[in-house]
Scaffold this motif. Structure first.
Motif, PDB file in Angstrom:
ATOM      1  N   SER A   1      -7.128   0.058   1.190  1.00 41.20           N
ATOM      2  CA  SER A   1      -6.450   0.987   2.102  1.00 41.20           C
ATOM      3  C   SER A   1      -7.370   1.380   3.248  1.00 41.20           C
ATOM      4  O   SER A   1      -8.587   1.450   3.100  1.00 41.20           O
ATOM      5  CB  SER A   1      -6.016   2.244   1.344  1.00 41.20           C
ATOM      6  OG  SER A   1      -5.427   3.171   2.238  1.00 41.20           O
ATOM      7  N   ASP A   2      -6.768   1.615   4.404  1.00 40.56           N
ATOM      8  CA  ASP A   2      -7.531   2.112   5.546  1.00 40.56           C
ATOM      9  C   ASP A   2      -6.997   3.467   6.006  1.00 40.56           C
ATOM     10  O   ASP A   2      -7.210   3.879   7.140  1.00 40.56           O
ATOM     11  CB  ASP A   2      -7.470   1.118   6.707  1.00 40.56           C
ATOM     12  CG  ASP A   2      -6.047   0.829   7.157  1.00 40.56           C
ATOM     13  OD1 ASP A   2      -5.103   1.354   6.523  1.00 40.56           O
ATOM     14  OD2 ASP A   2      -5.875   0.073   8.136  1.00 40.56           O
ATOM     15  N   GLU A   3      -6.295   4.161   5.113  1.00 39.46           N
ATOM     16  CA  GLU A   3      -5.727   5.472   5.438  1.00 39.46           C
ATOM     17  C   GLU A   3      -6.670   6.575   4.959  1.00 39.46           C
ATOM     18  O   GLU A   3      -7.047   6.618   3.778  1.00 39.46           O
ATOM     19  CB  GLU A   3      -4.357   5.652   4.788  1.00 39.46           C
ATOM     20  CG  GLU A   3      -3.288   4.710   5.314  1.00 39.46           C
ATOM     21  CD  GLU A   3      -1.926   5.016   4.706  1.00 39.46           C
ATOM     22  OE1 GLU A   3      -1.656   6.199   4.405  1.00 39.46           O
ATOM     23  OE2 GLU A   3      -1.151   4.068   4.524  1.00 39.46           O
ATOM     24  N   ILE A   4      -7.026   7.446   5.851  1.00 44.55           N
ATOM     25  CA  ILE A   4      -7.901   8.561   5.493  1.00 44.55           C
ATOM     26  C   ILE A   4      -7.221   9.447   4.457  1.00 44.55           C
ATOM     27  O   ILE A   4      -7.878   9.962   3.539  1.00 44.55           O
ATOM     28  CB  ILE A   4      -8.249   9.374   6.752  1.00 44.55           C
ATOM     29  CG1 ILE A   4      -9.093   8.523   7.705  1.00 44.55           C
ATOM     30  CG2 ILE A   4      -8.989  10.648   6.393  1.00 44.55           C
ATOM     31  CD1 ILE A   4      -9.456   9.211   8.976  1.00 44.55           C
ATOM     32  N   GLU A   5      -5.905   9.596   4.579  1.00 45.71           N
ATOM     33  CA  GLU A   5      -5.177  10.468   3.661  1.00 45.71           C
ATOM     34  C   GLU A   5      -5.355  10.013   2.217  1.00 45.71           C
ATOM     35  O   GLU A   5      -5.488  10.830   1.300  1.00 45.71           O
ATOM     36  CB  GLU A   5      -3.692  10.472   4.030  1.00 45.71           C
ATOM     37  CG  GLU A   5      -2.846  11.370   3.140  1.00 45.71           C
ATOM     38  CD  GLU A   5      -1.365  11.237   3.431  1.00 45.71           C
ATOM     39  OE1 GLU A   5      -0.573  11.783   2.655  1.00 45.71           O
ATOM     40  OE2 GLU A   5      -1.010  10.575   4.423  1.00 45.71           O
ATOM     41  N   VAL A   6      -5.362   8.672   1.989  1.00 42.71           N
ATOM     42  CA  VAL A   6      -5.528   8.143   0.634  1.00 42.71           C
ATOM     43  C   VAL A   6      -6.883   8.550   0.077  1.00 42.71           C
ATOM     44  O   VAL A   6      -7.004   9.015  -1.064  1.00 42.71           O
ATOM     45  CB  VAL A   6      -5.385   6.607   0.642  1.00 42.71           C
ATOM     46  CG1 VAL A   6      -5.802   6.021  -0.708  1.00 42.71           C
ATOM     47  CG2 VAL A   6      -3.945   6.216   0.953  1.00 42.71           C
TER      48      VAL A   6
ATOM     49  N   TYR B   1      -5.005   5.812  -7.324  1.00 42.77           N
ATOM     50  CA  TYR B   1      -5.652   6.060  -6.025  1.00 42.77           C
ATOM     51  C   TYR B   1      -6.948   5.265  -5.916  1.00 42.77           C
ATOM     52  O   TYR B   1      -7.281   4.732  -4.846  1.00 42.77           O
ATOM     53  CB  TYR B   1      -5.934   7.554  -5.852  1.00 42.77           C
ATOM     54  CG  TYR B   1      -4.785   8.320  -5.258  1.00 42.77           C
ATOM     55  CD1 TYR B   1      -4.331   8.040  -3.970  1.00 42.77           C
ATOM     56  CD2 TYR B   1      -4.151   9.347  -5.962  1.00 42.77           C
ATOM     57  CE1 TYR B   1      -3.269   8.746  -3.417  1.00 42.77           C
ATOM     58  CE2 TYR B   1      -3.100  10.062  -5.423  1.00 42.77           C
ATOM     59  CZ  TYR B   1      -2.655   9.753  -4.148  1.00 42.77           C
ATOM     60  OH  TYR B   1      -1.607  10.451  -3.601  1.00 42.77           O
TER      61      TYR B   1
ATOM     62  N   LYS C   1     -15.401   4.265   0.901  1.00 45.54           N
ATOM     63  CA  LYS C   1     -14.949   4.687   2.233  1.00 45.54           C
ATOM     64  C   LYS C   1     -16.004   4.378   3.278  1.00 45.54           C
ATOM     65  O   LYS C   1     -15.706   3.842   4.349  1.00 45.54           O
ATOM     66  CB  LYS C   1     -14.641   6.186   2.229  1.00 45.54           C
ATOM     67  CG  LYS C   1     -14.120   6.690   3.572  1.00 45.54           C
ATOM     68  CD  LYS C   1     -13.824   8.175   3.535  1.00 45.54           C
ATOM     69  CE  LYS C   1     -13.273   8.631   4.891  1.00 45.54           C
ATOM     70  NZ  LYS C   1     -13.046  10.083   4.948  1.00 45.54           N
TER      71      LYS C   1
ATOM     72  N   GLN D   1       0.808  -1.213   0.000  1.00 44.76           N
ATOM     73  CA  GLN D   1       0.000   0.000   0.000  1.00 44.76           C
ATOM     74  C   GLN D   1       0.848   1.272   0.000  1.00 44.76           C
ATOM     75  O   GLN D   1       0.543   2.234  -0.706  1.00 44.76           O
ATOM     76  CB  GLN D   1      -0.913  -0.002   1.232  1.00 44.76           C
ATOM     77  CG  GLN D   1      -1.912  -1.151   1.259  1.00 44.76           C
ATOM     78  CD  GLN D   1      -2.938  -1.013   0.159  1.00 44.76           C
ATOM     79  OE1 GLN D   1      -3.659  -0.041   0.107  1.00 44.76           O
ATOM     80  NE2 GLN D   1      -2.994  -1.986  -0.730  1.00 44.76           N
ATOM     81  N   GLY D   2       1.920   1.268   0.774  1.00 46.10           N
ATOM     82  CA  GLY D   2       2.759   2.460   0.837  1.00 46.10           C
ATOM     83  C   GLY D   2       3.420   2.779  -0.485  1.00 46.10           C
ATOM     84  O   GLY D   2       3.509   3.947  -0.903  1.00 46.10           O
TER      85      GLY D   2
ATOM     86  N   VAL E   1     -12.421   2.352   7.093  1.00 43.57           N
ATOM     87  CA  VAL E   1     -11.799   3.664   7.305  1.00 43.57           C
ATOM     88  C   VAL E   1     -12.683   4.481   8.245  1.00 43.57           C
ATOM     89  O   VAL E   1     -13.897   4.296   8.299  1.00 43.57           O
ATOM     90  CB  VAL E   1     -11.644   4.394   5.959  1.00 43.57           C
ATOM     91  CG1 VAL E   1     -10.910   5.714   6.133  1.00 43.57           C
ATOM     92  CG2 VAL E   1     -10.887   3.510   4.983  1.00 43.57           C
TER      93      VAL E   1
ATOM     94  N   LYS F   1       0.815   4.002  -2.974  1.00 50.39           N
ATOM     95  CA  LYS F   1       0.436   5.370  -2.627  1.00 50.39           C
ATOM     96  C   LYS F   1       1.487   6.365  -3.107  1.00 50.39           C
ATOM     97  O   LYS F   1       1.166   7.427  -3.659  1.00 50.39           O
ATOM     98  CB  LYS F   1       0.261   5.461  -1.110  1.00 50.39           C
ATOM     99  CG  LYS F   1      -0.078   6.850  -0.613  1.00 50.39           C
ATOM    100  CD  LYS F   1      -0.149   6.854   0.906  1.00 50.39           C
ATOM    101  CE  LYS F   1      -0.317   8.263   1.443  1.00 50.39           C
ATOM    102  NZ  LYS F   1      -0.289   8.295   2.924  1.00 50.39           N
TER     103      LYS F   1
END
Length: 780
Positions: free
Chosen positions: A494-499, A487, A523, A464-465, A528, A468
């Protein structure tokens, strides 16, 4: 032969001869001898019973027991009744619930009949364990229980509760025991049991209420409770999210506990202080204890942790400095001092501490040393120290740390060389490539950064990193469409809000409404962190696309998930109102907790009722709202309108008089006040009132004044004012009615042709959406 002796042929020994009767005297003798032998040789019923019990012949023993004469059983009725209960219990078929219940009731009867002996109580308790339905067993036993002594009641109710727990009915357990606890004198023992049962059922608050009720009823001070109950009370405070009360209880308890519990209470006191943000209050206690134990490293470490939690950074530093004297080889303590010194704005002291940790082979502080050395101009000192430590730390073993150091202090060429040398190795890891790519990305060297991350993706596909970073770099390189696709692929895993937020911003910038909607749905459906704002955004874009049904469904789903979000409920009400679904709008407004306290909601609610022509309901609602909440001018004006619509002209006039008195220069207030005065026969007063506003009349003033003069009977003046209003171009919704009113004014003056033209224009305005072109004002 005597007929009465025919059944005794065995007494005749002469088998081959004709039968001869035995003499009666001989027969009597034989019987006496037989009875004598039986008396001495056959066991008694009680001895036979004992022998059968010893041999485990329980069915035979039960039969023998029941055959014992009543006279013998009455010599010791309790013994025989208890033995029969025990035998029946052992022989009982557990699959026969009726027999189990019957045996339970027999045991209860025996307990009462024999003076409440404990042996019978044991039988009751044993049968409770066998009962197929604990609640039914209690119902059947309850009449007998009420006649039992308190000690017996307590044990039975406790067994009933434990049986419910064993039967996986934790909620039933306290519900049973509470019947004894409520009816018996308050005792600490029963209170403790009651609280434990409520707690085991998952009702921590009820468990706490039980203890608090006991304290209130008896007047016992909490510090006088036995330690187990006092400890349970404290645990329940914590379990019910009341750490502050737990801390208060512990602080009172701490000085009174015996030495064997002091350590436990001390640890709890610290834990609850942290939970309740009361660290400053407990810190002096821990400091005093630590001063009395200067060699207790664990206690000094605890003091340091507490001081950090309480925000007393100087005290924390002192505690860790004491630790470094007790544990001089602990690099962790020096690292902690470095961190705390930074927080305490002591960068030089922090640098020295990190440097000491580095001497102890702790390389974790190298990055911080690099950062600090740059600001403190101690780069040369750090480099020298690294050389001095060559025998302790081999620089070749830490090229990445040195690369980071050079990168952070701005020596990018050295950093780049270290990274590129590392990447020449055939087994260069994905982590190293990621680190190098991030280094280049920070320097805005996006193309080589993209290549580094691409190589890393080959080693860690699907990471994921990495994905991203690739998506972000493509965005930086201007390939927005590809970045959006990358994206979008990330969203599902992904569970990142930023994504999500980056994707949504990118989709918005590209005008991709479908992409935004899809992203928000992913989402919301995923793990998330979701907020009510996400639902509102999704609803907004659905509304923009004209998907009204999905728009409203999204708002309803948001309220199901966030029922306490007031703004969301108001937004939903507006959504229904805008679509003409007024009943649904009312439903949501009536569920709003601030409906009668927020002026905006009051106005909205009354406006919806007015649209539905529910004027009486609107007035009733106004009367239920505190007066100070509807004292604003807009709400007073709305109240006047509702009263007028409901036929309460006097009340409407009174409200407009207050508005006019408060703002005599407000044309709308004055004209509406005048219009209402004229409607109740005060025409001259109305004319005097509105005259000052006609000199430079606005379109709205003209419209209102026309109504006033119409009420006064001055139709010519009313016609001129109404025509002036129409020349200003009223809104489409009110134009047909405005032209109709002009037609009425002309008709009442006998101008039938002019009235017809006005009516026709009104009709044209009403249907102009269905006919081409726009019509201009007709000549008068």
């Amino acid at each position: 032969m005597r007929p009465g002796l025919k059944w005794l042929p065995f007494l005749n020994r002469d088998q081959g001869k004709a039968f001869r009767p035995v003499p009666l005297r001989m027969l009597a003798g034989l019987i006496i001898v037989s009875l004598t032998l039986a008396y001495y040789l056959l066991p008694s019923s009680r001895k036979l019973l004992e022998r059968q019990l010893e041999d485990g012949q329980l069915p035979q023993a039960l039969s023998t027991l029941r055959d014992i004469p009543l006279s013998e059983r009455e010599t010791d009725p309790a013994f025989f009744d208890l033995l029969e209960l025990q035998l029946v219990r052992q022989l009982l078929d557990p699959t026969e619930p009726r027999m189990v219940i019957r045996q339970l009731l027999e045991a209860a009867h025996g307990y009462e009949a024999h003076g409440f002996r404990d042996a019978f109580l044991v039988e009751i308790l044993t049968m409770i364990r066998k009962a197929p339905n604990i609640e039914q067993a209690h119902t059947l036993l309850r009449p007998a229980i009420t006649r039992m002594p308190q000690r017996g009641q307590q044990r039975i109710y406790l067994y009933l509760a434990n049986a419910a727990l064993s039967a996986d009915q934790p909620v039933l357990a306290p519900q049973l025991y509470v019947q004894f606890w409520q009816s018996s004198p308050r005792a600490e023992e029963t209170t403790h049991e009651m609280a434990k049962l409520w707690r085991s059922a998952g009702h921590a608050q009820k468990a706490l209420d039980t203890i608090e009720t006991y304290l209130a009823d008896t007047g016992v001070l909490p510090v006088k409770l036995t330690f187990p109950l006092a400890r349970l009370r404290i645990d329940l405070f914590r379990e019910t999210a009341q750490p502050g009360l737990a801390f208060e209880a512990l602080r009172e308890l701490f000085p009174t506990v015996t030495p064997d519990h002091q350590a436990e209470v001390f640890d709890l006191l610290i834990s609850t202080a942290l939970e309740s943000s009361r660290t400053p209050e407990v810190l002096p206690i821990v400091q005093a204890r630590a001063e009395k134990s200067p060699e207790d490293a664990a206690l000094w470490k605890r003091l340091g942790e507490l001081a950090v939690s309480g925000g007393d950074i100087p005290a924390a530093i002192q505690a860790y400095q004491r630790l470094t004297r007790l544990q001089p080889a602990s690099a962790e303590n020096w690292g902690k001092i470095g961190q705390l010194s930074e927080w305490n704005t002591q960068p030089n002291q922090a640098f020295d501490a990190y440097l000491k940790a580095l001497e102890l082979r702790d390389t974790a502080g190298i990055e911080r040393l690099a950062d600090l050395s740059q600001g403190l101009y101690r780069d040369a000192e750090l480099a020298l120290k690294l050389e001095e430590l060559g025998d302790l730390i081999d620089p070749s073993r830490f090229p990445r740390q040195f690369a980071r150091l050079y990168g952070r202090v701005g020596d990018f060429d050295k950093a780049r060389k270290l990274y590129t040398d590392l990447l020449k190795a055939p087994d260069a890891s994905a982590e190293l490539l990621i680190e190098y790519g991030s280094f280049l990305q920070a320097l805005s060297e996006f193309e080589p950064a993209y290549e580094a991350f691409r190589r890393a993706s080959l080693l860690k596909p699907g990471d994921q990193g990495i994905l991203k970073a690739l998506a972000e770099i493509q965005f930086r390189l201007g390939d927005y469409s590809r970045s959006l696709l990358d994206y979008q692929a990330l969203l599902k895993s992904s569970d990142e809000i930023e994504v999500f937020e980056t994707y949504l911003r990118l989709a918005e910038s590209l005008g991709n409404l479908e992409g935004i909607i899809q992203g928000l749905r992913i989402k919301i459906a995923g793990e998330v962190e979701v907020s009510d704002y996400d639902y509102e955004r999704l609803a907004l874009f659905l509304n923009i696309q004209g998907k009204r049904t999905e728009y409203l469904q999204t708002l309803e789903q948001a309220l199901e998930r966030f029922p306490d979000r007031k703004n969301l409920r108001e937004t939903t009400a507006y959504a229904y109102s805008d679509g003409g679904q007024l009943k649904e709008a009312l439903r949501h407004l009536e569920q709003h907790p601030d409906l009668r306290t927020h002026p905006r909601l009051v106005r909205f609610y009354v406006s919806v009722l007015a649209q539905m022509r529910e004027f009486e309901k609107a007035l009733a609602f106004f009367n239920s709202v505190p007066a100070k909440r509807v004292a604003s001018a807009p709400l007073m004006e709305l109240r006047a309108y509702v009263n007028e619509a409901a036929g309460n002209i006097d009340e409407a006039t009174r409200v407009y008089s207050q508005l006019y008195e408060a703002e005599p220069r407000n044309a709308r207030y004055a004209l509406n006040y005048g219009r209402l005065l004229s409607s109740i026969g005060k025409a001259r007063q109305a004319e005097t009132l509105i005259a000052p506003f006609l000199k430079d009349a606005t379109p709205e003033t003209s419209r209102l004044a026309a109504q006033v003069y119409s009420a006064l009977g001055d139709f010519q003046e009313a016609e001129q004012l109404q025509f002036r209003f129409l020349k200003s171009g009223p809104q489409a919704a009110e134009a047909p009615q405005a032209w109709g009113f002009l037609g009425d004014l002309r008709l009442v003056q006998g101008d039938r042709r002019g009235a017809k033209r006005a009516y026709q224009t009104g009709l044209n305005e009403m249907f102009k959406d269905f006919a081409p072109g726009n019509r201009s004002l007709s000549a008068r």
